[in-house]
Scaffold this active site. Structure first.
Site, PDB file in Angstrom:
ATOM      1  N   ASP A   1      41.300  31.020  60.343  1.00  0.00           N
ATOM      2  CA  ASP A   1      42.043  31.903  61.250  1.00  0.00           C
ATOM      3  C   ASP A   1      41.566  33.353  61.127  1.00  0.00           C
ATOM      4  O   ASP A   1      41.883  34.189  61.970  1.00  0.00           O
ATOM      5  CB  ASP A   1      43.542  31.865  60.883  1.00  0.00           C
ATOM      6  CG  ASP A   1      44.379  31.191  61.951  1.00  0.00           C
ATOM      7  OD1 ASP A   1      43.872  31.025  63.083  1.00  0.00           O
ATOM      8  OD2 ASP A   1      45.540  30.859  61.657  1.00  0.00           O
TER       9      ASP A   1
ATOM     10  N   GLN B   1      50.435  27.368  60.262  1.00  0.00           N
ATOM     11  CA  GLN B   1      50.979  27.760  61.571  1.00  0.00           C
ATOM     12  C   GLN B   1      52.040  28.854  61.401  1.00  0.00           C
ATOM     13  O   GLN B   1      52.988  28.701  60.642  1.00  0.00           O
ATOM     14  CB  GLN B   1      51.584  26.519  62.259  1.00  0.00           C
ATOM     15  CG  GLN B   1      52.065  26.751  63.659  1.00  0.00           C
ATOM     16  CD  GLN B   1      50.932  27.062  64.634  1.00  0.00           C
ATOM     17  OE1 GLN B   1      49.876  26.430  64.620  1.00  0.00           O
ATOM     18  NE2 GLN B   1      51.140  28.064  65.470  1.00  0.00           N
TER      19      GLN B   1
ATOM     20  N   LYS C   1      46.092  20.952  68.159  1.00  0.00           N
ATOM     21  CA  LYS C   1      44.995  21.264  67.224  1.00  0.00           C
ATOM     22  C   LYS C   1      44.477  19.977  66.575  1.00  0.00           C
ATOM     23  O   LYS C   1      43.272  19.757  66.503  1.00  0.00           O
ATOM     24  CB  LYS C   1      45.482  22.243  66.148  1.00  0.00           C
ATOM     25  CG  LYS C   1      45.524  23.678  66.647  1.00  0.00           C
ATOM     26  CD  LYS C   1      46.278  24.616  65.723  1.00  0.00           C
ATOM     27  CE  LYS C   1      46.463  25.971  66.412  1.00  0.00           C
ATOM     28  NZ  LYS C   1      47.411  26.859  65.758  1.00  0.00           N
TER      29      LYS C   1
END
Ligand code: NDP
Length: 298
Positions: free
Chosen positions: A121, A98, A54
């Protein structure tokens, strides 16, 4: 005749190239780069790989990457304090924590603490609510990536029968909402669904997000249907593939004989997820900085 292969890797490369152009324009208008903060708690090897890629792809697209690596024993209180700091930081447009988190930290508390305007997200309840009522917000990256591949392949989805297998908050449910918003007739199947093969056989579009290796067979698929395989499953190691082969939730070899088009695993949905995360971050940057932007251009 075998179905067409939907090349998610190539689509994701194209998307990242468009993001890079738009990110450079954003920097000119806003006087700063768009920024993504990624928070990793603990040493999970798979999570470390995701976080590294990422960060790398964020920088390659001309955006700023802020990595926060915290030890496994970080308290929930300290993690929430970091998120509050990132919420207030004007250089940070998107925040990604995460998952999974260590067992002593409540994931829902963490997601609820991220500002909905930086929740790239799309997991915050405010963003799932916005999705369900059709307001602009942030949509989880994997299902949005699936939708992009479907629209690229099929154009309008209006009136098509879609079956989503799986009802998780991160894939199945938002996928169903997105397809409904495109005027598909949507069925959501799950572990209690009766006669799944018969349900799948009705579908013009099948999205499999189950987590069971090669569960969906070619004989379940309606001839010509478009099949999106979200699953990532590693088979037990064999001599020919000592690390264990990666397969999806669809039995690719039999399904490609019947489907009109299908995503492979790997190289289908997988590469889309990070590309859409970068897309969401750039969208957040424009909104946060008040810079006009045609979000549909990505
Ligand atoms: P979850 O485990 O959260 O959800 C799985 C869903 O599948 C559940 O709704 C479950 O039903 C349903 N299910 C389980 N067994 C069956 C069955 N026999 N028949 C029908 N439905 C069944 O998984 P996720 O949604 O998080 O992920 C799904 C897959 O997608 C995984 O392989 C994961 O690795 C992959 N994935 C890939 C990503 C990518 O970037 N490509 C990103 C995210 C996930 P019930 O609700 O009744 O238990």
């Amino acid at each position: 005749m075998a179905g067409a292969v939907i090349d998610g890797k190539a689509f994701a490369e194209g998307l990242r190239a468009r993001i890079a152009v738009a990110a450079a324009q954003f920097e000119v208008h806003a006087g700063r780069k768009a920024g993504l903060a990624v928070v990793l708690v603990g040493e999970d090897p798979a999570s470390q790989v995701y976080v590294r890629s990422k960060g790398k792809q964020t920088v390659e697209c001309g955006m700023a990457s802020f990595e926060h690596r915290l030890s496994e024993d970080t308290s929930e209180h300290d993690l929430l304090a970091l998120i509050e700091k990132l919420n207030a930081d004007p250089a940070v447009d998107g925040i990604l924590v995460q998952l999974p988190l260590p067992g002593h930290i409540d994931e829902q508390n963490v997601i609820a603490t991220i500002s909905p305007d930086k929740d790239v997200d799309g997991f915050h309840v405010v963003n799932s609510g916005r999705l369900s009522v059709g307001l602009p917000g942030f949509v989880p990256c994997t299902p949005l990536g699936c939708l992009m591949l479907l629209k690229d392949k099929l154009g309008s989805l209006s009136g098509l029968d879609a079956v989503v297998i799986g009802r998780s908050n991160i894939v199945g449910k938002p996928m169903a909402q997105l397809l409904l918003a495109e005027s598909c007739t949507v069925t959501v199947a799950h572990s209690r669904t009766k006669d799944l093969p018969e349900v799948v056989r009705r579908a013009d579009i099948v999205v499999a997000a189950v987590g069971r290796a090669e569960m969906v067979k070619g004989e379940w698929i309606k001839p010509g249907a478009t099949v999106i395989d979200v699953g990532i499953n590693r088979l037990p190691p064999l001599e020919a593939s000592p690390k264990g082969r990666l397969v999806g939730d669809v039995d690719y070899a039999s399904a490609i004989q019947v489907a009109g088009a299908i995503t492979p695993v790997p190289g289908g949905v997988g590469p889309m997820t990070i590309a859409v995360l970068l897309r969401n971050t750039l969208v957040a940057a424009h909104r946060n900085a008040g810079v006009d932007f045609d979000e549909s251009s990505l």
